[in-house]
Scaffold this motif. Sequence first.
Motif, mmCIF file in Angstrom:
data_model
loop_
_atom_site.group_PDB
_atom_site.id
_atom_site.type_symbol
_atom_site.label_atom_id
_atom_site.label_comp_id
_atom_site.label_asym_id
_atom_site.label_seq_id
_atom_site.Cartn_x
_atom_site.Cartn_y
_atom_site.Cartn_z
ATOM 1 N N ASP A 21 4.684 -4.575 98.140
ATOM 2 C CA ASP A 21 4.440 -6.044 98.403
ATOM 3 C C ASP A 21 3.516 -6.115 99.359
ATOM 4 O O ASP A 21 3.478 -5.358 100.395
ATOM 5 N N ASN A 114 1.186 -20.855 102.397
ATOM 6 C CA ASN A 114 0.601 -20.988 101.000
ATOM 7 C C ASN A 114 -0.934 -20.536 101.046
ATOM 8 O O ASN A 114 -1.453 -19.827 100.071
ATOM 9 N N ASN A 123 2.054 -11.941 98.148
ATOM 10 C CA ASN A 123 3.197 -12.215 97.389
ATOM 11 C C ASN A 123 4.348 -12.712 97.882
ATOM 12 O O ASN A 123 5.149 -13.290 97.493
ATOM 13 N N VAL A 124 4.574 -12.322 99.401
ATOM 14 C CA VAL A 124 5.828 -12.587 100.251
ATOM 15 C C VAL A 124 5.213 -13.036 101.598
ATOM 16 O O VAL A 124 4.394 -12.589 102.202
ATOM 17 N N ARG A 158 13.834 -17.487 99.008
ATOM 18 C CA ARG A 158 13.590 -18.541 98.224
ATOM 19 C C ARG A 158 12.075 -18.301 97.664
ATOM 20 O O ARG A 158 11.268 -17.666 98.188
ATOM 21 N N GLU A 159 11.681 -18.924 96.458
ATOM 22 C CA GLU A 159 10.547 -19.011 95.852
ATOM 23 C C GLU A 159 9.803 -20.284 96.229
ATOM 24 O O GLU A 159 10.305 -21.437 96.007
ATOM 25 N N GLU A 160 8.470 -20.433 96.546
ATOM 26 C CA GLU A 160 7.919 -21.554 96.737
ATOM 27 C C GLU A 160 6.509 -21.282 96.351
ATOM 28 O O GLU A 160 5.790 -20.547 96.922
ATOM 29 N N GLY A 162 5.051 -19.701 93.921
ATOM 30 C CA GLY A 162 4.668 -18.214 93.555
ATOM 31 C C GLY A 162 4.787 -17.196 94.726
ATOM 32 O O GLY A 162 4.703 -16.165 94.546
ATOM 33 N N ARG A 164 7.364 -15.576 97.676
ATOM 34 C CA ARG A 164 8.469 -15.528 98.040
ATOM 35 C C ARG A 164 8.946 -15.352 99.599
ATOM 36 O O ARG A 164 8.148 -14.964 100.328
#
Length: 332
Positions: A21, A114, A123-124, A158-160, A162, A164
């Motif tokens: 990650d 984002n 990705n995190v 939680r996911e937002e 795409g 994490r």
Amino acid sequence: MNLVERVLKTIRNYEMLKPNDTVLIAVSGGQDSMFLLQAMNYLKTKLKLKKLVVCNLDHGIRGKESAEDSLFVKTRAEDLNLGFIHKKIDLSKKRSKGSSMEEAARKERYEFFNEAALSAGANVAATGHTLDDQAETILMRIIKGASLKGIVGISPVREERGIRIIRPLFELEKGEIEKYLDERGLEYRIDSTNKEPLYFRNVVRKEILPFLEKYNPRLKRVLCSLAEHLREDFEFIRESKEALRHKPREADGVLEIKLKDLITQPKALQKEVLRDALDKIGGEVKRLNFRHWKEAEQLIARKRKGSSLDLPGDIRITRTAASILFQKRLCP
């Protein structure tokens, strides 16, 4: 078990991270985020992470002080040989009508996360929310009025879009973190606005929680345990909603839910279907209160065709013979 080991335990218990990650770490310069930065940097090899990148958002509401905070974070990131992404905004110009400064700040932070994650190839995104933040959030929502979804508070994962979003400090108290940093002489910044009673969260933190803790010194942990139990119930409802075969249909700015698909569901599930529909059509879900939900229930169960109900966000829901229709209301 020291604090960093407890962070590792939280990460593993909630399956927050996976090998390779790339993690964006949100760092304001305060105690919690500086400890998060240190802990994540220490655990990087053990967790087999690909890369860590630091991000920092200056909200532009504290002038020189916030600029110095950002410089402090940048210097620390450079000391650790980590990438640094920074952005400055003027929050006063971003705040929309009817929203609080805290709500506006939160919206801008996650927009920035984002953007920064995309820039860093992350990705995190890891934030420094603690057990105290969770307890404060739950109590604030109870005081102001909230549904089950609101009372579960801050989710550990939680996911937002795409990404994490993870909270590795979720099970730690602020006092523990402060003690850890001070004992080791590790520097951090203090946000002067955290002391101002202008913000509701500060009143909860400085006045309401300490008063209630006289009656239960473990109140913060009790509130967080309550949220954890309720989250399990909410996840069951959410998964049941996702499993529904018939989804709302949207055409020409009107969203339709068939009554036969809705009225046979339990009320808890009906509410989540309605919430999603309102959110999708542009309603202001956070402004819905208990009266709104009861009126919506009555519209579904007993009102005649042609009956309608106006809801926050200029949304009108109308009952036909076979459907519930959601659409933006035309304002004069």
